[in-house]
Scaffold this motif. Structure first.
Motif, PDB file in Angstrom:
ATOM      1  N   ILE A 221       3.469  -3.553  -0.347  1.00 27.77           N
ATOM      2  CA  ILE A 221       2.321  -4.468  -0.416  1.00 27.77           C
ATOM      3  C   ILE A 221       2.670  -5.814   0.209  1.00 27.77           C
ATOM      4  CG2 ILE A 221       0.887  -5.811  -2.022  1.00 27.77           C
ATOM      5  CD1 ILE A 221       1.007  -3.338  -3.890  1.00 27.77           C
ATOM      6  N   MET A 222       3.919  -6.257   0.008  1.00 24.73           N
ATOM      7  CA  MET A 222       4.379  -7.534   0.569  1.00 24.73           C
ATOM      8  C   MET A 222       4.652  -7.440   2.069  1.00 24.73           C
ATOM      9  SD  MET A 222       7.029  -8.513  -2.450  1.00 24.73           S
ATOM     10  CE  MET A 222       7.721  -9.908  -1.571  1.00 24.73           C
ATOM     11  N   GLY A 223       4.572  -6.238   2.614  1.00 16.14           N
ATOM     12  CA  GLY A 223       4.870  -6.054   4.035  1.00 16.14           C
ATOM     13  C   GLY A 223       6.347  -5.908   4.325  1.00 16.14           C
ATOM     14  N   LEU A 336     -10.216   1.700  -9.808  1.00 16.58           N
ATOM     15  CA  LEU A 336      -9.688   1.247  -8.519  1.00 16.58           C
ATOM     16  C   LEU A 336      -8.647   2.250  -8.051  1.00 16.58           C
ATOM     17  CD1 LEU A 336      -9.249  -2.561  -9.240  1.00 16.58           C
ATOM     18  CD2 LEU A 336     -11.203  -1.395  -8.268  1.00 16.58           C
ATOM     19  N   PRO A 337      -8.851   2.890  -6.882  1.00 14.11           N
ATOM     20  CA  PRO A 337      -7.921   3.933  -6.427  1.00 14.11           C
ATOM     21  C   PRO A 337      -6.621   3.352  -5.890  1.00 14.11           C
ATOM     22  CG  PRO A 337      -9.625   3.583  -4.797  1.00 14.11           C
ATOM     23  CD  PRO A 337      -9.967   2.697  -5.957  1.00 14.11           C
ATOM     24  N   GLN A 338      -5.618   4.204  -5.764  1.00 14.46           N
ATOM     25  CA  GLN A 338      -4.298   3.787  -5.283  1.00 14.46           C
ATOM     26  C   GLN A 338      -4.363   3.262  -3.854  1.00 14.46           C
ATOM     27  OE1 GLN A 338      -1.504   6.970  -5.049  1.00 14.46           O
ATOM     28  NE2 GLN A 338       0.265   5.667  -4.798  1.00 14.46           N
ATOM     29  N   GLN A 343      -2.014  -1.584   1.286  1.00 22.63           N
ATOM     30  CA  GLN A 343      -2.274  -2.374   2.489  1.00 22.63           C
ATOM     31  C   GLN A 343      -1.757  -3.789   2.264  1.00 22.63           C
ATOM     32  OE1 GLN A 343      -6.515  -2.711   3.130  1.00 22.63           O
ATOM     33  NE2 GLN A 343      -6.952  -2.451   0.973  1.00 22.63           N
ATOM     34  N   ARG A 344      -1.968  -4.655   3.255  1.00 21.55           N
ATOM     35  CA  ARG A 344      -1.445  -6.008   3.143  1.00 21.55           C
ATOM     36  C   ARG A 344      -2.145  -6.767   2.024  1.00 21.55           C
ATOM     37  NH1 ARG A 344      -1.520  -8.190   9.205  1.00 21.55           N
ATOM     38  NH2 ARG A 344      -3.718  -8.266   8.615  1.00 21.55           N
ATOM     39  N   ILE A 345      -1.430  -7.734   1.442  1.00 25.32           N
ATOM     40  CA  ILE A 345      -1.919  -8.451   0.261  1.00 25.32           C
ATOM     41  C   ILE A 345      -3.233  -9.188   0.547  1.00 25.32           C
ATOM     42  CG2 ILE A 345      -0.508 -10.518   0.708  1.00 25.32           C
ATOM     43  CD1 ILE A 345      -1.162  -9.003  -2.753  1.00 25.32           C
ATOM     44  N   GLU A 346      -3.408  -9.718   1.782  1.00 24.23           N
ATOM     45  CA  GLU A 346      -4.643 -10.451   2.103  1.00 24.23           C
ATOM     46  C   GLU A 346      -5.858  -9.528   2.031  1.00 24.23           C
ATOM     47  OE1 GLU A 346      -2.377 -10.490   5.532  1.00 24.23           O
ATOM     48  OE2 GLU A 346      -1.192 -10.816   3.715  1.00 24.23           O
ATOM     49  N   ILE A 348      -5.981  -6.690   0.314  1.00 21.71           N
ATOM     50  CA  ILE A 348      -6.178  -6.298  -1.100  1.00 21.71           C
ATOM     51  C   ILE A 348      -7.042  -7.351  -1.794  1.00 21.71           C
ATOM     52  CG2 ILE A 348      -5.042  -5.903  -3.328  1.00 21.71           C
ATOM     53  CD1 ILE A 348      -2.595  -4.905  -1.757  1.00 21.71           C
ATOM     54  N   GLU A 349      -6.699  -8.631  -1.590  1.00 15.01           N
ATOM     55  CA  GLU A 349      -7.459  -9.738  -2.196  1.00 15.01           C
ATOM     56  C   GLU A 349      -8.928  -9.672  -1.790  1.00 15.01           C
ATOM     57  OE1 GLU A 349      -6.154 -13.746  -1.773  1.00 15.01           O
ATOM     58  OE2 GLU A 349      -4.174 -13.343  -2.554  1.00 15.01           O
ATOM     59  N   GLU A 350      -9.174  -9.466  -0.518  1.00 14.94           N
ATOM     60  CA  GLU A 350     -10.548  -9.458  -0.010  1.00 14.94           C
ATOM     61  C   GLU A 350     -11.364  -8.342  -0.651  1.00 14.94           C
ATOM     62  OE1 GLU A 350     -12.746  -8.837   4.261  1.00 14.94           O
ATOM     63  OE2 GLU A 350     -10.800  -9.859   4.280  1.00 14.94           O
ATOM     64  N   GLU A 351     -10.777  -7.130  -0.737  1.00 11.89           N
ATOM     65  CA  GLU A 351     -11.506  -5.993  -1.316  1.00 11.89           C
ATOM     66  C   GLU A 351     -11.706  -6.162  -2.818  1.00 11.89           C
ATOM     67  OE1 GLU A 351     -10.765  -1.995  -0.190  1.00 11.89           O
ATOM     68  OE2 GLU A 351      -9.833  -2.559   1.708  1.00 11.89           O
ATOM     69  N   VAL A 352     -10.685  -6.693  -3.509  1.00  7.60           N
ATOM     70  CA  VAL A 352     -10.787  -6.907  -4.964  1.00  7.60           C
ATOM     71  C   VAL A 352     -11.906  -7.900  -5.265  1.00  7.60           C
ATOM     72  CG1 VAL A 352      -9.615  -7.985  -6.924  1.00  7.60           C
ATOM     73  CG2 VAL A 352      -8.438  -6.250  -5.592  1.00  7.60           C
ATOM     74  N   LEU A 353     -11.985  -8.990  -4.500  1.00  6.00           N
ATOM     75  CA  LEU A 353     -13.020 -10.005  -4.724  1.00  6.00           C
ATOM     76  C   LEU A 353     -14.411  -9.452  -4.442  1.00  6.00           C
ATOM     77  CD1 LEU A 353     -11.211 -13.126  -3.239  1.00  6.00           C
ATOM     78  CD2 LEU A 353     -11.633 -12.633  -5.641  1.00  6.00           C
ATOM     79  N   LYS A 354     -14.534  -8.540  -3.473  1.00  6.84           N
ATOM     80  CA  LYS A 354     -15.828  -7.890  -3.209  1.00  6.84           C
ATOM     81  C   LYS A 354     -16.277  -7.075  -4.421  1.00  6.84           C
ATOM     82  CE  LYS A 354     -15.677  -7.325   1.827  1.00  6.84           C
ATOM     83  NZ  LYS A 354     -15.454  -6.340   2.921  1.00  6.84           N
TER      84      LYS A 354
END
Length: 628
Positions: A221-223, A336-338, A343-346, A348-354
């Motif tokens: 996740i951290m790349g 929330l699926p695996q 993917q990259r943390i940015e 992940i943040e965008e999809e979680v906030l949606k």
């Protein structure tokens, strides 16, 4: 088991049925796979010789060709006919894409077999205009930049997985992939020869930031896939736990102080904390069930899927049960699926906030005494600061140190157990915090003090008190001290009060005496008393006797000769049909429905009691089917 008898008609009927069910032409491999081995291997060859003849009899046109059909001649002919039939389509797209769109997979494979489209077009002089991308360095850089902005990891294998074969070919033909990545502004890590020392150096800042050893999924996740693969290739995670004097974390601390059960949950919690989204963790779904959700936001329960155990489906079974409970209780839930966290943390943040933007965030912060069970690691309570913060709501509420019983009733069993495991007693904690406590120190009750206090209490009550009586008077510490100092018998002997050391059990009732006393008491209160009523009125000895030696309450009532209506009648004393029949007969004799007052003069007290408790007069009148 008798053998199946196949005939031509039966085979055709069976295959027609399979064709309708499967919506696919029944062929040999598919029939064997689905359990029709005898039909495919023996019956069809016997009656039809091959499957082509069967399909012809069924009236099905099978476009599949025989293995030897696709010669160079047939391939070129098929290619020419395809170009003539789809001239308009070929003006808008390449011939390769057109064949894929029309699902001409057999023709595509045949073209590959004979050297490819370019070779056939040149040697056979087909005159097909091949459309192809003119790759330039600028175009390669532009496309790589677009893929990176879309959140894809740029590697050769990933380009092939994404179907970017042409881009992969162009990047290697026109230069190096690393050079193109640098030109596109994509971070490039130079090739590193990993050693134990270099791995440890890279791990230390990550451990300082997250306060635990990162697992493989968190590193991805951290790349830091390079670091994860380096750890795996250089001895694995257990080796580096030992080198850094750490252990594998079962719980992952988040930035807001919560402890989570997976790195995915930890990442999700940190996102919620970063954007000030009120949430709770590990909340019971319902008091009726022991299942807990991962997160609770407003009134929506969040489950983070992704745990996988080899050779076991326990996690999937538990998740299915939880979903069933959510539906049964009609509660809102999101799973929330695996793949969301791969993917990259940015991103992940965008999809979680949606996802969270669709949830009603009304804060549901629990009170300090809410029975949520936030998971803590085993050594969390060893730190006295955590004990103090856990006790603070109770201290502000009671104005003193809470008792162990109060902690247990508030759902803080882990805190109560940790006090004794790591910090002594509640009295010791109260002394350190300089507050009042109901508990006394372990040294408070000396032998002389215990004897003196117990002696005074026994004099006040004119008897030696038992353990149960001391508990009832909330003198648990004195009772525990007596047990510790050789027991009640030894302390009583030292008191020298002259009371009997052991309670003498009163002489038991005889059955005749018990029935006579029960008759007298029931006459006094003008009703049949139950055992609980006898105890409440002070006749506990008689109530105990009516439960022993075959003397039951029902027998005592029968032999008392009294005719009171009992408040409780056992169901087996009458059947419903018997009571309806008795009441119906009396109503027929009089020509109208009897009221309760009139029924008292005619029916026995047992029948009246049964009607009152189990039926009721309105229902009983309907059950008689009489029309008065």
């Amino acid at each position: 088991m008798p053998r199946e008898k196949w005939s031509k008609e039966r085979i055709l009927k069976t295959c027609q049925k399979l064709y309708k069910e499967w919506k696919v032409i029944p062929e040999k491999a598919l029939m064997i796979k689905t359990g029709y081995q005898k039909l495919a291997r023996y019956a069809i060859p016997k009656y039809f010789k091959n499957f082509q003849n069967l399909h012809a009899e069924m009236g099905i046109v099978n476009e599949r060709r025989s293995p030897g059909y696709w010669t160079k001649k047939n391939t070129v002919a098929a290619l020419r006919s395809f170009c003539q039939l789809h001239q308009q389509l070929l003006e808008t797209m390449s011939i390769s894409r057109a064949m894929l769109e029309k699902k001409m997979f057999a023709l595509i494979n045949a073209i590959r077999k004979h050297g490819g489209l370019k070779t056939l077009n040149k040697k056979q002089k087909l005159g097909i205009k091949l459309k192809r991308k003119n790759w330039t360095k600028a175009r390669v850089v532009r496309e790589l930049k677009e893929l990176h902005q879309a959140g894809h990891v740029i590697t050769k294998s990933n380009l092939l997985k994404l179907g970017k074969n042409g881009l992969s070919w162009a990047s290697s033909r026109l230069g190096k992939l690393t050079d193109f990545k640098k030109a596109a502004g994509i971070p490039v890590k130079e090739a590193v020869r990993w050693s134990d020392e270099s791995i440890i150096e890279d791990l230390k800042p990550i451990i300082e930031e997250y306060k635990f050893f990162p697992n493989a999924s968190l590193l991805k996740i951290m790349g830091r896939r390079d670091l994860s693969s380096a750890i795996s290739k250089n001895g694995g995670y257990p080796k580096f736990y030992k080198l850094l004097n750490m252990r594998s974390e079962r719980l992952f601390p988040a930035n807001d102080g919560h402890y989570l059960q997976s790195s995915y949950e930890c990442v999700f919690d940190n996102i919620l904390f970063k954007y000030n989204i009120p949430h709770r963790v590990h909340v019971r779904i319902s008091q009726k069930y022991l299942y807990k959700c991962d997160f609770l936001i407003g009134k929506t329960y969040i489950e983070i899927a992704g745990y996988h155990r080899t050779n076991s489906n326990a996690y999937e079974v538990k998740m299915a049960r939880k979903i069933r409970v959510y539906k049964q209780l009609k509660k809102k839930y999101i799973i929330l699926p695996q793949k969301l966290f791969c993917q990259r943390i940015e991103w992940i943040e965008e999809e979680v906030l949606k996802i969270i933007s669709k949830i009603d965030f009304q804060p549901t912060t629990p009170s300090a005494f809410h029975k949520d069970s936030c998971i803590k690691p085993p050594t969390y309570w060893a730190d006295f600061k955590n004990i103090e913060s856990g006790l603070q709501p109770f201290i502000s509420r009671y104005g003193r140190m809470p008792t162990i019983k109060e902690l247990y009733s508030a759902g803080k069993a882990s805190l109560a157990n940790a006090i004794y495991k790591y910090h002594g007693t509640t009295y010791d904690i109260a002394q350190r915090l300089q507050i009042k406590s109901r508990q006394v120190s372990r040294e408070y009750y000396t032998l002389q003090k215990t004897i003196a206090d117990y002696k005074q209490l026994c004099i006040d009550h004119n008897k030696y008190l038992t353990l149960k009586e001391l508990y009832g008077m909330n003198l648990r510490s004195l009772a525990h001290a007596i047990n510790k100092l050789k027991g009640f018998q030894a302390i009583r002997r030292r008191c020298k009060l002259g009371f009997p050391l052991r309670r003498i059990r009163e002489r038991e009732y005889l059955q005749e005496q018990a029935i006579a006393d029960y008759r007298r008491i029931c006459k006094k209160y003008r009703k049949f008393l139950t055992r609980q009523q006898l105890i409440n009125y002070g006749f506990s000895r008689l109530a105990g006797c009516l439960n022993r030696h075959g003397l039951t309450l029902e027998i005592a009532r029968e032999r008392s000769g009294l005719d009171f209506i009992p408040s409780y009648m056992p169901r087996h004393s009458f059947t419903l049909k018997e009571v309806v029949k008795i009441y119906k007969q009396q109503c027929q004799v009089r020509g109208y429905f009897l009221s309760r007052r009139e029924a008292l003069t005619v029916l026995s007290s047992k029948v009246i009691g049964y009607i009152d408790r189990y039926i009721g007069y309105n229902k009983l009148k309907k059950m008689t089917n009489l029309k008065f």
